[in-house]
Design an enzyme around this catalytic site. Structure first.
Site, PDB file in Angstrom:
ATOM      1  N   ASP A  29       0.881  -1.169   0.000  1.00 16.10           N
ATOM      2  CA  ASP A  29       0.000   0.000   0.000  1.00 16.10           C
ATOM      3  C   ASP A  29       0.921   1.222   0.000  1.00 16.10           C
ATOM      4  O   ASP A  29       1.450   1.611   1.038  1.00 16.10           O
ATOM      5  CB  ASP A  29      -0.894  -0.032   1.234  1.00 16.10           C
ATOM      6  CG  ASP A  29      -1.751   1.231   1.341  1.00 16.10           C
ATOM      7  OD1 ASP A  29      -1.582   2.148   0.513  1.00 16.10           O
ATOM      8  OD2 ASP A  29      -2.575   1.298   2.267  1.00 16.10           O
ATOM      9  N   GLN A  74       0.922   6.456   0.779  1.00 14.27           N
ATOM     10  CA  GLN A  74       1.615   7.544   1.464  1.00 14.27           C
ATOM     11  C   GLN A  74       3.100   7.577   1.120  1.00 14.27           C
ATOM     12  O   GLN A  74       3.842   8.384   1.673  1.00 14.27           O
ATOM     13  CB  GLN A  74       1.435   7.413   2.990  1.00 14.27           C
ATOM     14  CG  GLN A  74      -0.010   7.504   3.470  1.00 14.27           C
ATOM     15  CD  GLN A  74      -0.586   8.907   3.397  1.00 14.27           C
ATOM     16  OE1 GLN A  74       0.132   9.892   3.207  1.00 14.27           O
ATOM     17  NE2 GLN A  74      -1.904   9.011   3.525  1.00 14.27           N
ATOM     18  N   CYS A  98      -8.791   6.606   9.795  1.00 11.80           N
ATOM     19  CA  CYS A  98      -9.057   5.341   9.104  1.00 11.80           C
ATOM     20  C   CYS A  98      -8.010   4.281   9.447  1.00 11.80           C
ATOM     21  O   CYS A  98      -7.628   3.479   8.593  1.00 11.80           O
ATOM     22  CB  CYS A  98      -9.129   5.524   7.594  1.00 11.80           C
ATOM     23  SG  CYS A  98     -10.405   6.666   7.075  1.00 11.80           S
TER      24      CYS A  98
HETATM   25  C1  PLP Z   1      -2.001   4.307   3.792  1.00 15.60           C
HETATM   26  C2  PLP Z   1      -3.286   4.518   3.063  1.00 15.60           C
HETATM   27  N1  PLP Z   1      -3.856   3.486   2.405  1.00 15.60           N
HETATM   28  C3  PLP Z   1      -5.007   3.620   1.723  1.00 15.60           C
HETATM   29  C4  PLP Z   1      -5.659   4.823   1.664  1.00 15.60           C
HETATM   30  C5  PLP Z   1      -6.938   4.913   0.900  1.00 15.60           C
HETATM   31  O1  PLP Z   1      -6.837   5.807  -0.163  1.00 15.60           O
HETATM   32  P1  PLP Z   1      -8.111   6.259  -0.994  1.00 15.60           P
HETATM   33  O2  PLP Z   1      -9.095   6.799  -0.018  1.00 15.60           O
HETATM   34  O3  PLP Z   1      -7.603   7.270  -1.934  1.00 15.60           O
HETATM   35  O4  PLP Z   1      -8.617   5.042  -1.693  1.00 15.60           O
HETATM   36  C6  PLP Z   1      -5.103   5.929   2.329  1.00 15.60           C
HETATM   37  C7  PLP Z   1      -5.716   7.261   2.294  1.00 15.60           C
HETATM   38  O5  PLP Z   1      -6.708   7.561   2.875  1.00 15.60           O
HETATM   39  C8  PLP Z   1      -3.899   5.763   3.047  1.00 15.60           C
HETATM   40  O6  PLP Z   1      -3.351   6.790   3.696  1.00 15.60           O
END
Ligand code: PLP
Ligand code: PLP
Lengths: 414, 145, 414, 145
Positions: A206, A209, A372
């Site tokens: 992932d 960031q 989140c």
């Molecule tokens: C580490 C990480 N993974 C996944 C996401 C999900 O990204 P998105 O909301 O653009 O799908 C985010 C951002 O909110 C994030 O910071």
């Protein structure tokens, strides 16, 4: 040329507006979403104004131009992360990209490399964003696989002391964040990727960031899949990227079904086009893909190492100044070694929501809550934090203003 | 008319009078290829003997570009050694991907240079290549026998 | 005020450009994607320039404005189709919306209204777009349900003569297109919806080709779910809509998992927020949602009945003039009763690809091929067709030019 | 300072000295509510006798707005009939959703009008409502007993 954040700000029109009755915008919420430079905004508009048509469909000039526009964006994005052009799948977000993987893996039949059986193991960590946690929880529940995870140390680092008992010969998937959106921690991947491959599992990163903030090269990292979102990388909303090794994308079953991802269709059955098409049904999010291409070009021109260094400088300054504030606790590493520019903190008994509101009143945009990553905030022993996150357009001034306002908030709520 | 670059005389001729468009009863390999974006289809039979392309026959539905391209291909490759055929194949694929920047080597490609104009129409490149991909596939299978 | 397509064209900047060395753009490919008026393009740009922040996250002013922007678009869209605000789920496309339904239904546990068992039946038709066919094929394959379908008559109408044996007490899902993207046929839904509900099944409408072109009211149609794409309705790319009855959305399991769709999360489990949030994980495609809101406002201002009438007029004129062309065969209804402005045809032995290329050279954009409805083209006995599709900015002139060029093509390839 | 509209004296007072913030041992109904977007949580106990709210006690973590709001609620609703309490509840919810367009009926809402400023901060409305939603839920359960 020295890195000039003030000059960079001038590329981002939102900084021309004022907040809460005339205050300067101090935007410290790029971890949630980044602002957009004019080149990106204009790329989307110009696509609609000049080239809009359904890409990969129709043999007319506009359709050709639309196709060329998104395919050249695909090339730019692939170069940006060191992949091949046909290894780039455009999604709507990293959330979709990670869910795509979980669903596609979940539908892999017996005999397919990705097939999961009861007792197989999926490994995540306690510092995952919900987008890289819940899809795997659900996949585990659907298949009978077991979800395991790396713990986080009180300093906010991954605890790898048990690596060989977390990643075992039963492990099929290791899905980890490159940089924590809460702690700022950057995970060193070498050992993790090696162990993952040693046991024959696939490594999913992932990179939400990390890709926007530092040089990331999928070949050097030797990973198998990577996801990031355009909107966090000065790109448009509504577009994300899944990168996967081409042999793996070839083996992975498709996810969404519809037009343009097929080889042939009858009333009862269908076969698939090769990747990346297999994973991109329907009329694509073309204007957003084009905008993302521009975003990546913009970042490349400034240079990812320069951006990363700038953020480290900001982070160092921020942590030093924040540490000096009474009862302020930084939740995450205090050094800038393998650490990016997301600084979460608590401030005595003042609730992050109240602090955030106070800062907002001063024109400072931060995020408050669990970001989140609820299991992580719980683990760190806090109900919620306030997070300041930095990007290429932030300056030391922004941080001074943050610290000044934190002190004022202490008085206000004290 | 710009379009005349695309639809050269030779192409329209081959389209109206396609060569070797009748599947042979015997063959070393038979393949079926489709172009999913437009539904064009081709069946192609090949016979390879002692490293030489002895016969190519085909049948299919498709636009003038795809039909002419395979027709020209048969004229060009029948009787050639596999080695030479692949040289021509590579040259043709490169021409198609050239976006109109090269004219194509007429010594090698003969009538197939008439398809050079296709490379300026990205959506049509697949049409021109359909038969060539089928040939490559079939010839590999035939040699593997 | 009379409907003035020429004035409307002036709202769409793409018509200022020239095609193939100076030719006027005759855009007859709105069935694939529509062009965008300035108000929509500007709405997206202005969102980025002025209000960009992560909606539903953070308590700062920009986040408030971003939230307000997408939520007011939700309201506008819900009013446009006669639904409730919390019944609107924003997706990336109708393809995603339809796949969402198929996946969510597929994961409904025993006891849930949507749960499918082997032998349950799913009903589609031969005139479905791949996006409303393959997801149901796959769902059937996963669950052991049986896929059945309505046939299409030689005139291009749904054959409902067997309705009671196609939709039976075993039927759980009926998923049909409102308007065929190939034939132009508009399906009369009354009897179908009634029969569907009589047997206790849910009715899903693929409204991709109807919502942009005519008044559609979900309450009057008495349907259960509806999907459409923004980009075909003068809206941005990268945004679609799933509408569902609120009680059904409440019961339906979620599809994509991630941030902001949760109620609570631990390392091993999660619970869900109420709809529509439950179906919208991650940072939303905000600028596109805002653009879609503007698009819908733009269409409403002109008036959907007026747009529909204009298209009927164009279609009548087109069919009359095309029928006069030697060896031209219209594939689809020849009258404009329950028929929209997609006119597919063949022209003797001239392959659609060649015809399309010829028309393109004259500045006319049409689509050729199977239009992502391959089983339908096969059923209609043609390998491919050429499709001219009309929208609010098309004029009788456009059709004259089409017919003139068809005649010229006959000479060229003759 | 604009912020003073949000953080009225009364709110900060209740925040610092929350009323009835100690869960009773006995109750007719107990509920647990969370605000998923920020992680705020509340437990709330209620006792209803002969149509009158006899006791409300609570515990929880949250921002000053959510804490003050529930503290004010207890002051306001304890001793009221359920009918009156629901009138006040409705008035309060309407005030929160007013986007700053109304001042709130002080006769009915008393100290709770201090929360009027919240309605201008959409992201905070949920904070102010958390305790009220818990009360409504608990009171319905208590009456159903
Ligand atoms: C580490 C990480 N993974 C996944 C996401 C999900 O990204 P998105 O909301 O653009 O799908 C985010 C951002 O909110 C994030 O910071
Ligand atoms: C009837 C119909 N359904 C579904 C779709 C798929 O729409 P999209 O590609 O925007 O997801 C289309 C358009 O291509 C369509 O015409």
């Amino acid at each position: 040329m020295a890195f000039d954040a003030v000059a960079i700000r001038a590329d981002f029109p939102i900084f021309d507006r004022k907040i809460r009755d005339g205050k300067r915008l101090v935007y410290l919420d790029s971890g949630a979403t980044s602002q957009k430079p004019n080149v990106v905004i204009d790329a989307e508009s110009n696509f609609y104004r000049l080239h809009n048509a359904a890409a990969h469909r129709g043999a007319h000039q506009l359709a050709e131009e639309a196709t060329e526009a998104i395919e050249s964006a695909r090339q730019v994005v692939s170069e940006f992360i060191g992949g091949q052009e046909d290894e780039i799948v455009f999604t709507k977000s990293s959330t979709e990209a990670l869910n795509l993987l979980a669903y596609s893996i979940g539908s892999a039949p017996k005999g397919n490399k990705f097939h999961l059986s009861a007792g197989d193991e999926i490994v995540v960590s306690e510092m995952e964003h919900h987008a890289n946690l819940i899809p795997w929880q659900q996949l585990a529940a659907r298949t009978g696989a077991v979800l395991k995870w790396f713990e986080v140390t009180p300093e906010g680092r991954l605890d790898l002391s048990d690596i060989n008992s977390v990643i075992t010969t039963k492990t099929k998937i290791v899905a980890l964040t490159h940089q924590s959106n809460v702690l700022g921690t950057i995970n060193l991947l070498d050992e993790l990727v090696k162990r993952t491959h040693d046991v024959g599992a696939v490594f999913i990163l992932d990179a939400c960031q990390s890709v926007p903030h530092m040089p990331v090269n999928v070949v050097e990292l030797d990973i198998d899949f990577l996801a990031f979102s355009g909107h966090k990388a000065v790109g448009p909303t509504g577009v994300g990227v899944l990168w996967g090794r081409s042999n793996l994308l070839a083996e992975l079953p498709p996810f969404l079904f519809g037009g343009s991802m097929i080889e042939s269709v009858t009333m009862t059955d269908a076969t698939w086009a090769p990747a990346p098409r297999k994973f991109e049904p329907g009329v694509p999010n073309m204007a957003q893909i084009v905008g993302l291409g521009e975003a990546v070009k913009y970042l490349s021109k400034i240079g990812m190492p320069a951006i990363h260094n700038h953020e480290i400088e900001l982070t160092k300054y921020a942590i030093a100044n924040m540490a000096a504030i009474d009862s302020l606790r930084v939740v995450g590493p205090l050094d800038t070694n393998m650490r990016g520019g997301a600084v979460s903190f608590t401030l005595g008994e003042i609730h992050p929501h109240d602090l955030g509101q106070f800062l907002d009143d001063a024109g400072i945009a931060v995020r408050t809550g669990h970001h989140c990553a609820w299991p992580l905030t719980r683990k760190m022993g806090v109900p919620a934090t306030t997070r300041a996150s930095f990007y290429l357009y932030n300056t030391l001034d922004d941080i001074d203003q943050l610290c000044t306002s934190i002190l004022a908030a202490q008085k206000y709520f004290g | 008319m710009q379009l005349d670059n695309l639809y050269q005389e030779v192409i329209l001729d081959h389209y109206k009078n396609p060569q070797n468009k009748k599947l042979s009863a015997n063959y070393d390999a038979q393949v079926h290829h489709v172009n999913p974006s437009c539904g064009d289809e081709i069946d192609l039979n090949i016979t390879v003997k002692d490293g030489v392309v002895e016969a190519i026959t085909w049948d299919g539905v498709g636009c003038s570009i795809s039909q002419a391209s395979v027709s020209i291909l048969t004229d060009l490759l029948i009787g050639k050694t596999i080695t030479d055929a692949y040289k021509i194949y590579d040259e043709f694929v490169a021409l198609m991907q050239s976006k109109g920047t090269v004219e194509g080597n007429e010594d090698l490609l003969e009538d197939a240079v008439a398809l050079a104009g296709v490379s300026k129409y990205p959506a049509r490149i697949k049409c021109a290549l359909l038969g060539w991909m089928a040939f490559k596939d079939a010839s590999v299978q035939a040699q593997a026998k």
